[in-house]
Scaffold this active site. Structure first.
Site, PDB file in Angstrom:
ATOM      1  N   LYS A  33      31.269  20.921 -23.403  1.00  0.00           N
ATOM      2  CA  LYS A  33      31.058  21.134 -21.967  1.00  0.00           C
ATOM      3  C   LYS A  33      29.777  21.936 -21.749  1.00  0.00           C
ATOM      4  O   LYS A  33      29.419  22.797 -22.567  1.00  0.00           O
ATOM      5  CB  LYS A  33      32.268  21.884 -21.414  1.00  0.00           C
ATOM      6  N   SER A  93      37.511  20.754 -14.130  1.00  0.00           N
ATOM      7  CA  SER A  93      36.082  20.692 -14.146  1.00  0.00           C
ATOM      8  C   SER A  93      35.502  20.076 -15.416  1.00  0.00           C
ATOM      9  O   SER A  93      34.326  19.703 -15.442  1.00  0.00           O
ATOM     10  CB  SER A  93      35.490  22.079 -13.939  1.00  0.00           C
ATOM     11  N   SER A 124      41.439  23.215 -15.865  1.00  0.00           N
ATOM     12  CA  SER A 124      40.244  22.383 -16.016  1.00  0.00           C
ATOM     13  C   SER A 124      40.135  21.580 -17.292  1.00  0.00           C
ATOM     14  O   SER A 124      39.151  20.861 -17.476  1.00  0.00           O
ATOM     15  CB  SER A 124      38.987  23.243 -15.866  1.00  0.00           C
TER      16      SER A 124
END
Lengths: 479, 55
Positions: free
Chosen positions: A78, A153, A177
């Site tokens: 990420k 996310s 997330s």
């Protein structure tokens, strides 16, 4: 041709050891898929130029006998996990050209083991979202249905693994997330106990909530990564020392892990019928496999999301104060507009942050301000403590707590943008685990009629990841 | 909440906002605060500080 769809860490490792193919060959396969699919899916913001060089170094480790389980394994990471010398933008324009000056703990450990880091993945800006729609770099698309979102996310990481553009991925959780995108993309997502995996080098959103969490296509892959990264790190003041990583529950006395508590009252309404039906069927399957399903009450947990949306913005308003146009990141340099230092702050932040980031910073500023601090922030902190205690209390009677992972399957691009609260509600079942700091796992549990992934979720006591993984592997056999 | 409140918060947070952005935020805040405000109704039944879980 390597069968990417059914590949696992252990299968790849065996093949590397036997010389069936090398890490370079495997990485080249993933690069082919990326070339074919990433433009549409927008999972990766950047694929690193040195990927094949990393693979070659990994192959050397197999030759000289220093290889371990994660050597040569291709990871997507990420965009908020620092990798020295590489850009980390947290999905924001304000860090568009920020180059990490050090490795995060997790990156250092992965690189030491010789894992191959393919690239950085798309995310909601500063992890603020459940869909990737707040990313400054466009949305990511769900590989199961490209008119839909992969969740967030950590949506880019989920899309990368689900589309076979990486074998595994790292995301981060502040409130669901990783579990929610895992649910939307048909993957396993494991949120560790708070303090289990170091937050050193993770761009902070909510310090009392953040945890790095792995994505895998199966439970064993998530287990391998978790076991590897779950270590004490003195650079993270909230990292739990080894001697404190003990289970302090009935499981210690060998209760066997066979009692599942379900807080049915928490999802009486607001849950998609397909999700609800799938959850009920999944519990039936566990019952048939010899588990006991028990009704439990978690009255304070009903307020988890409200408490989260007070505590998290408060922490966000502090953590994002550092993006000021001075230290690093986007800065308004145009002399005509700038009269003083304050102007640099106001304009850099005003222009560098997206809508959701500004919303949450201001919300945090509000709940921490004089006159509102007690009613909002202090109250939320107390409610949080109550949530944590009632969950710990529940684990005196049950070994696991089960709920659906998300109240709906993956939704369409453009949905829920007009009403912030509608978007926040995607994480209604995720919140208790992040508030209480307990570990939680999202498990693929079937498909809807439209072939969208469905998911169920378990919570376990602090440092009870083993119970989650055991139930997960059982579910892989019985679902 | 009103526009002045939004302006004060923006000042505290050092974020410059256009008039449209302020209006949009005021509207968003309405919905968000209505949602999180329910925390006020939670009865905690507090008495003395309780550290039993941490002993």
């Amino acid at each position: 041709m390597i069968d990417l769809k059914n590949l696992t860490i252990e299968k790849a490792h065996e093949s590397f050891k036997k010389g069936e193919y090398a890490s370079r060959d495997l990485v080249e396969e993933y690069l082919k898929v990326i070339k074919e699919k990433n433009k549409e899916l927008n999972a990766y913001l950047e694929v690193y130029e040195d990927v094949l060089k990393q693979a070659d170094e990994a192959d050397k480790k197999f030759k000289n006998g220093t290889a371990s389980e994660l050597t040569g394994i291709p990871f997507a990471i990420k965009d908020n996990i620092l990798f020295e010398g590489h850009i980390a933008s947290a999905g924001s324009k304000i860090l568009e050209n920020y180059t990490a000056s050090y490795d995060s703990f997790v990156m250092r450990e992965l690189r030491k083991a010789g894992a191959v880091i393919i690239g950085r993945t798309n995310m909601d800006e500063f992890a603020m979202g459940s869909s990737t729609q707040t990313s400054a770099y466009g949305v990511s698309r769900n590989p199961h249905d490209t008119s839909r979102l992969p969740g967030g996310s950590s949506g880019g990481s989920a899309a990368a693994v689900a589309a076979d553009m990486a074998l595994v991925a790292l995301g981060t959780e502040t409130c669901g997330s990783v579990r929610e995108p895992a649910a939307f993309c048909g993957l396993v997502g494991l949120k560790p106990t708070y303090g289990a995996v170091s937050r050193n080098g993770i761009i902070a959103m909510g310090n009392s909530l953040d945890q790095v969490a792995p994505f895998g296509k199966n439970v064993r892959d998530a287990e391998i990564i978790f076991n590897f990264l779950s270590k004490y790190d003195k650079e993270d003041s909230t990292s739990i020392p080894d001697k404190s990583r003990v289970l302090d529950t009935r499981q210690k006395e060998g209760a066997g892990g066979g009692c599942i508590g379900v807080p049915w009252h928490l999802f009486e309404k607001g849950v998609d019928p397909a999700v609800m039906e799938n959850f009920k069927q999944s519990m039936e399957k566990f019952k048939k496999a010899g588990y006991e399903i028990v009704d439990i009450e978690l009255p304070f947990s009903k307020y988890s999301l409200e408490a989260y949306y007070i505590i998290m913005p408060a922490e966000v308003s502090t953590n994002l104060a550092r993006f000021d146009g001075i230290r690093y990141g986007f800065s308004v340099q145009n002399d005509k507009e700038i009269n003083n230092l304050k102007d640099i702050y106001m304009k850099s932040r005003g222009r560098g942050f997206g809508k959701e980031a500004r919303r949450r910073i201001l919300l945090g500023t509000y709940v921490l301000s004089h006159g509102y601090y007690d009613a909002y922030y202090n109250k939320a902190v107390k409610v949080r403590e109550k949530v944590k205690r009632e969950i710990i209390e529940a684990f005196k009677k049950v070994d696991l707590i089960a709920t659906p992972t998300a109240p709906m399957p993956a939704f369409k691009i453009g949905e829920k943008l007009d009403d912030p609260v509608a978007m926040y509600l995607c994480d209604i079942f995720s919140a208790p685990a992040n508030l209480a700091g307990v570990p939680s796992i999202a498990l693929p549990s079937g498909m809807t009629k439209e072939n969208l992934p469905l998911s169920i979720q378990f919570m376990a006591p602090h440092f009870g990841e083993e119970a989650l993984l055991k139930a997960g592997k059982e579910f892989e056999k019985i679902r | 909440m009103n526009i002045k409140d939004v302006e004060n918060l923006a000042e505290l947070a050092r974020i410059e906002l256009s008039e449209e952005e302020k209006e949009a935020l005021l509207k968003d805040f309405g919905g968000i605060l209505a949602y999180v405000k329910t925390i006020e109704e939670v009865k905690l039944n507090e008495t003395a500080p309780d550290t039993s879980y941490y002993d």
